[in-house]
Structure formats: structure tokens, C-alpha cells
Design an enzyme around this catalytic site. Structure first.
Site: not given
Ligand code: NAD
Length: 301
Positions: A31, A51, A119, A144, A148, A203, A269
Site C-alpha cells: 500500500d 507491510i 465495481s 472511475y 474499472k 433527493f 444523473g
Molecule cells: P480504500 O481507498 O479504503 O482502499 C484502497 C487502498 O489502496 C488505500 O489504502 C490506498 O492507500 C491504496 N492505494 C491507492 N493507490 C495506491 C497505489 N498507487 N499503490 C498502492 N496502494 C494504493 O478503498 P476501498 O473502499 O477499500 O476499496 C478497495 C477496492 O474495492 C477498490 O478497488 C475499489 O474500487 C473497490 N470497490 C469498493 C467499494 C466500496 O464500497 N468500498 C465498492 C465497489 C468497489
């Protein structure tokens, strides 16, 4: 098993890593902490997680991290829709180019399994009268969502040319304690209003629907993917939709406060209905969601 979790310090990652460690796996978080902190994973460090602070857009860093791993679970992404509009290139670089780097790293290190977070944003506005199957048209309304879609096609293409098993999970509207505000949307807003003792603002007519899925079910889906995984793309939701009006009423009733619901003009939207058909995930990876919307009470405790 040795498992690398990109984005493992994020909202989903923290729950996932805990569950993987409890199952006896050796887990490494990769991360860059751009949307998370080291402090927030101190309990995972105590549990023995390794880590690596690194950036998925830097090929060498990810190649080194993937060494000796059996599975890579790819969660790292730029998740903010508004940031993806203001800086689409940056979102593309991380979500698409970063994924390509991970695939190359898997190939170089002979990793045979990748699970990647996609997503429901890939669908955009679907037919309001039917549940979304994985065959539904992909019509994302944000950069975004577009990244995906592109990420999925990059993974599919790579899988067709290499000996790797790839599972892509299209997460719907996740809720859970610790969720970052980018994603939590309506639930976070309602929570804030409830804490402030203010009316909940909806809304439109409140009859728009969403498929809200508990974080615990999301983690189960990833574990199901590890155990049962056939390659493929799967919807991961609850499979039942709730109206925003029902959500507001439920949250007010759990809070025990006497709060009103107000209605204003609908958002331009705004997607009218979103409900996942999860039969494919049930059949192929044995996904079986266990929680209904009542679990939202944990957020109000
Ligand atoms: P989050 O932002 O909490 O976690 C993502 C992590 O990726 C963070 O810790 C961030 O520091 C790290 N990160 C970002 N860019 C980086 C890079 N260049 N190199 C290394 N690390 C990097 O997001 P989340 O909610 O835990 O989502 C995780 C995944 O699930 C994502 O791919 C997101 O698109 C997908 N997702 C989440 C949801 C939701 O509701 N949370 C819904 C659909 C899809």
C-alpha cells in the site's frame, strides 16, 4: 498460503487481512498509504502482517513484492468518483496501468491466481426493472467506472494469454464501520444527520433503490473466490434492493431519535435502481450473503 493484498490498508483491505490472518495465512500488505494510515493497521501488525510501502504504478516495486506469493488480491485503486472527474489521468494511471503492472509481476513470479476488486460502477444506469446480471451492458457514467471497465478487459486479455486464474468481483454498495466517505454516500450522510439530530434529506421521491451489502459478506466473497474460484466476473451484492426511503426510516428507527425525512429535487444523473443478480457468484464461487440491512445498526452504535 502466502497472500499479497494490494491496497490492504484500506477499508476493505483491513477486514480482509484480518480474516486471512485468522485463517492462518501469511499475509503482506502492499500500500502507498495515499488513502489510509499505518496507525490504522497497528492491530494487524500485532497479528503478524508484513507491510510493504509501495506504489502499484511503479513496476519494480510491485514485481519485488509479488515474489514468493501464492495469490494476489488486488484492492488498490483510486476510488473517488469526484477525483476521477477532476483528475481522470491519475485515476487511469492507478486503476488501469497499476493493474497491468500487477499482472506482469504475477507472470514474472509465476503467481497462478489473482482476485481483483471491480465495481457496480461499470454498469451505470441499467434497466430499472431488472436485476443486473454480469451480461448487462457496461455503461459507466464516471471516469472511475470507466477505469474499472478497462481494468476488467486488461485482466481478461491477460488471462487469455497466460496461465493464470483471475476472478473479478463487482462490489455493489458496501457498508461497514470505518468506511471512507468517498464511497459510503447516502449511509454516511444519513449517519451524520442522525448524529447532529437533524432531519434526513432525500433527493427525489426516495423510491430509488440500491443493493446495500455488508462488509462481512464482501470479505466472504473474497474468501469464496480463494477457495472455489473459477475464473470469471461476478456481481457481489446482497441480491435484494432497498429504497432510500426504507433506508432512512430504518436508520431513524434504530437511532431511537425522533427525526423527520425531507424530500428535495432529485439529483441529476442519479441512478434510479441498482440491484445485483448474484446467481452466478452463488453458483460458481459458492457466495452466499448472510446479512440483511439490519446490520446497519452496528454503524449507529
Ligand atoms: P480504500 O481507498 O479504503 O482502499 C484502497 C487502498 O489502496 C488505500 O489504502 C490506498 O492507500 C491504496 N492505494 C491507492 N493507490 C495506491 C497505489 N498507487 N499503490 C498502492 N496502494 C494504493 O478503498 P476501498 O473502499 O477499500 O476499496 C478497495 C477496492 O474495492 C477498490 O478497488 C475499489 O474500487 C473497490 N470497490 C469498493 C467499494 C466500496 O464500497 N468500498 C465498492 C465497489 C468497489
Amino acid at each position: 498460503m502466502n497472500i499479497l493484498v494490494t491496497g490492504g490498508a484500506g477499508f476493505i483491505g483491513k477486514y480482509l487481512v484480518k480474516s486471512l490472518l485468522e485463517k492462518g495465512n501469511s499475509v503482506t500488505i502492499f500500500d502507498d498509504f495515499s488513502n489510509s494510515t499505518k496507525e490504522s493497521i497497528s492491530s494487524l501488525i500485532e497479528m503478524g502482517v508484513k507491510i510493504i510501502e509501495g506504489d502499484i504504478t511503479k513496476p519494480l516495486e510491485i514485481i519485488n513484492a509479488v515474489k514468493d506469493q501464492d495469490i494476489v488480491i488486488h484492492l488498490a485503486a483510486k476510488i473517488s468518483v469526484s477525483e476521477s472527474i477532476s483528475n481522470p489521468l491519475q485515476t487511469y494511471r492507478v486503476n488501469v496501468e497499476g493493474t497491468k503492472n500487477i499482472l506482469t509481476a504475477c507472470e514474472k513470479n509465476n503467481v497462478k491466481k489473482l482476485i481483483a476488486a471491480s465495481s457496480a460502477a461499470v454498469y451505470g444506469e441499467g434497466d430499472p426493472n431488472v436485476k443486473l446480471t454480469e451480461e448487462a451492458e457496461l455503461n459507466p457514467i464516471s471516469p472511475y467506472g470507466q477505469t474499472k471497465v478497462k481494468m476488467e478487459s486488461v485482466i481478461k486479455q491477460f488471462e487469455s494469454e497466460h496461465l493464470i486464474n483471475c476472478i473479478m468481483l463487482r462490489f455493489f454498495n458496501i457498508y461497514g464501520v470505518g468506511q471512507t466517505s468517498e464511497y459510503a454516500g447516502v449511509i454516511t450522510k444519513f449517519l451524520e444527520r442522525i448524529e447532529q439530530g437533524k432531519s434526513l434529506e432525500i433527493f427525489g421521491d426516495g423510491l430509488q433503490t440500491r443493493d446495500f451489502v455488508a462488509i462481512d459478506d464482501i470479505i466472504s466473497s473474497i474468501n469464496d473466490g480463494i477457495l472455489n474460484g473459477k475464473s470469471g466476473t461476478y456481481n457481489i451484492g446482497n441480491g435484494k434492493s432497498s429504497t432510500i426511503k426504507d433506508l432512512a426510516e430504518l436508520m431513524i428507527s434504530i437511532s431511537g431519535k425522533r427525526l423527520e425525512i425531507t424530500y428535495t429535487d432529485s439529483l441529476k444523473g442519479d441512478i434510479r435502481n441498482s440491484q445485483a443478480d448474484i446467481s452466478l457468484a452463488k453458483k460458481e464461487i459458492k457466495y452466499s450473503p448472510k446479512f440483511d440491512l439490519d446490520k446497519i445498526k452496528e454503524l449507529l452504535e
